[in-house]
Design a protein around this motif. Structure first.
Motif, PDB file in Angstrom:
ATOM      1  N   GLN A 272       0.837  -1.207   0.000  1.00 51.38           N
ATOM      2  CA  GLN A 272       0.000   0.000   0.000  1.00 51.38           C
ATOM      3  C   GLN A 272       0.866   1.248   0.000  1.00 51.38           C
ATOM      4  OE1 GLN A 272      -2.682  -0.343   3.330  1.00 51.38           O
ATOM      5  NE2 GLN A 272      -4.073  -1.714   2.254  1.00 51.38           N
ATOM      6  N   SER A 273       1.927   1.227   0.809  1.00 48.62           N
ATOM      7  CA  SER A 273       2.818   2.385   0.874  1.00 48.62           C
ATOM      8  C   SER A 273       3.526   2.604  -0.466  1.00 48.62           C
ATOM      9  CB  SER A 273       3.849   2.168   1.983  1.00 48.62           C
ATOM     10  OG  SER A 273       4.755   3.244   2.039  1.00 48.62           O
TER      11      SER A 273
ATOM     12  N   GLU B 214       0.976   3.864  -3.016  1.00 46.08           N
ATOM     13  CA  GLU B 214       0.566   5.254  -2.778  1.00 46.08           C
ATOM     14  C   GLU B 214       1.640   6.226  -3.263  1.00 46.08           C
ATOM     15  OE1 GLU B 214      -1.390   8.080   0.692  1.00 46.08           O
ATOM     16  OE2 GLU B 214      -0.435   6.207   1.261  1.00 46.08           O
TER      17      GLU B 214
ATOM     18  N   THR C 101       0.296   8.591  -6.195  1.00 46.83           N
ATOM     19  CA  THR C 101      -0.117   9.917  -5.724  1.00 46.83           C
ATOM     20  C   THR C 101       0.171  11.022  -6.737  1.00 46.83           C
ATOM     21  OG1 THR C 101      -0.024   9.361  -3.370  1.00 46.83           O
ATOM     22  CG2 THR C 101       0.259  11.680  -3.944  1.00 46.83           C
TER      23      THR C 101
ATOM     24  N   GLN D  43      -6.176  12.758  -1.535  1.00 49.60           N
ATOM     25  CA  GLN D  43      -6.252  11.714  -0.509  1.00 49.60           C
ATOM     26  C   GLN D  43      -7.614  11.033  -0.519  1.00 49.60           C
ATOM     27  OE1 GLN D  43      -3.579  10.862   1.242  1.00 49.60           O
ATOM     28  NE2 GLN D  43      -4.684   9.150   2.122  1.00 49.60           N
TER      29      GLN D  43
ATOM     30  N   TRP E  12      -7.554   8.545  -3.299  1.00 49.37           N
ATOM     31  CA  TRP E  12      -6.784   7.364  -2.890  1.00 49.37           C
ATOM     32  C   TRP E  12      -7.619   6.468  -1.969  1.00 49.37           C
ATOM     33  CZ3 TRP E  12      -3.080   4.083  -3.743  1.00 49.37           C
ATOM     34  CH2 TRP E  12      -2.614   3.266  -2.707  1.00 49.37           C
TER      35      TRP E  12
ATOM     36  N   MET F 193      -9.024   2.510  -2.403  1.00 52.41           N
ATOM     37  CA  MET F 193      -8.698   1.443  -1.463  1.00 52.41           C
ATOM     38  C   MET F 193      -9.924   0.858  -0.753  1.00 52.41           C
ATOM     39  SD  MET F 193      -5.546   0.956  -1.834  1.00 52.41           S
ATOM     40  CE  MET F 193      -5.459  -0.267  -0.544  1.00 52.41           C
TER      41      MET F 193
ATOM     42  N   SER G  71      -9.449   7.879 -11.501  1.00 51.37           N
ATOM     43  CA  SER G  71      -9.407   9.113 -10.701  1.00 51.37           C
ATOM     44  C   SER G  71     -10.335  10.167 -11.288  1.00 51.37           C
ATOM     45  CB  SER G  71      -7.977   9.666 -10.636  1.00 51.37           C
ATOM     46  OG  SER G  71      -7.124   8.770  -9.975  1.00 51.37           O
TER      47      SER G  71
ATOM     48  N   GLN H 225      -1.728  10.876   7.303  1.00 47.39           N
ATOM     49  CA  GLN H 225      -2.435   9.682   6.839  1.00 47.39           C
ATOM     50  C   GLN H 225      -3.331   9.118   7.936  1.00 47.39           C
ATOM     51  OE1 GLN H 225      -2.360   8.333   3.647  1.00 47.39           O
ATOM     52  NE2 GLN H 225      -4.110   7.221   4.462  1.00 47.39           N
TER      53      GLN H 225
ATOM     54  N   ASN I 101      -7.242   8.544   7.545  1.00 43.09           N
ATOM     55  CA  ASN I 101      -7.858   7.233   7.762  1.00 43.09           C
ATOM     56  C   ASN I 101      -9.047   7.340   8.719  1.00 43.09           C
ATOM     57  OD1 ASN I 101      -5.963   6.113   6.088  1.00 43.09           O
ATOM     58  ND2 ASN I 101      -4.708   5.253   7.718  1.00 43.09           N
TER      59      ASN I 101
END
Length: 200
Positions: free
Chosen positions: A23-24, A27, A31, A60, A63, A67, A92, A180, A184
Motif C-alpha cells: 500500500q505504501s 501510494e 499519488t 487523498q 486514494w 482502497m 481518478s 495519513q 484514515n
C-alpha cells in the motif's frame, strides 16, 4: 505481456489485500498521477479548493476511494489493457466527477436553505420549520451516534475536524500523528455517518 504491468498487477492485488508495504509503495507511485488529475480539474473549474478541501485533501480522498471495499477498483485493473498509471488516471477522473457532482448538489441545497432569521418568510415550497427542526435533530443524533461508537482517538479526530473545524495538518500536529492517520480516521467517520444516515 510486459512484465512491468504484471508486477503492477501483483502490487495492486497485494495492496488491496491489506499488505502495508504494498500500500505504501503503491501510494508513493500513484499519488503524483492522482494529484495531476486533481490539479487539472481544479484549473478547469477555476478552483483552488473545493469546500474546505485543498488539492492534497481531494487527492487523498481519491486514494481512499481506490482502497475502499477491499480495493475492488484496484483489483479490476487489467494489465492487458494498459499501464496501471493510465488505469488509475482514468478511474481518478471518474471519482473526481462523482465528487464534483456531490459538492455541487450540496452547494445548491445550501443556497436554497433559508436562514433561521427569515423563517417566517419561507416560501410554501421550501423547507418547513418542522423539516428544519427534523434536520437539526438528525444532525444531533448522528453526532451522538459517532461519539458513542468511535474509540477515543476517533472521537478526538471527529471533534477537531467537524466541531473545531481544524485542517488535517493542524489535527495531525495536535495529535502527534501523520496526516495519513487523520485521513484514515476521517474516512472511517464518513463511512459510519453514511451507514447511519442510510439506516434512517
Amino acid at each position: 505481456m510486459d512484465s512491468s504491468r504484471l508486477f503492477s498487477r501483483d502490487l495492486a492485488l497485494r495492496a488491496a489485500r491489506g499488505d502495508p508495504g504494498a500500500q505504501s509503495d503503491l501510494e508513493i507511485r500513484l499519488t503524483p498521477i492522482i494529484r495531476a488529475r486533481v490539479r487539472a480539474r481544479m484549473i478547469r473549474h477555476g478552483k483552488t479548493q473545493v469546500g474546505t478541501w485543498d488539492e492534497c485533501d481531494i487527492a487523498q480522498e481519491v486514494w481512499m476511494t481506490l482502497m475502499k471495499e477491499e480495493g475492488q477498483q484496484l483489483v479490476a485493473y487489467d494489465p492487458s489493457r494498459g499501464s496501471l498509471e493510465g488505469y488509475v488516471s482514468m478511474i481518478s477522473e471518474r471519482i473526481l466527477g462523482n465528487l464534483w457532482q456531490k459538492v455541487q448538489a450540496l452547494k445548491r441545497s445550501a443556497d436554497r436553505e433559508p436562514s433561521t432569521e427569515n423563517i417566517a418568510t419561507v416560501p410554501s415550497d421550501g423547507p418547513t420549520p418542522a423539516e428544519l427542526a427534523e434536520a437539526r435533530d438528525s444532525a444531533r443524533a448522528l453526532l451522538t451516534y459517532l461519539r458513542r461508537e468511535l474509540p477515543p482517538k476517533g472521537q478526538a479526530v471527529l471533534a477537531y475536524l467537524y466541531e473545531d473545524e481544524l485542517g488535517v495538518d493542524e489535527v495531525a500536529k495536535i495529535m502527534g500523528v501523520k496526516r495519513q492517520v487523520v485521513y484514515n480516521w476521517n474516512h472511517k467517520i464518513r463511512s459510519m455517518a453514511a451507514r447511519f444516515l442510510d439506516a434512517q
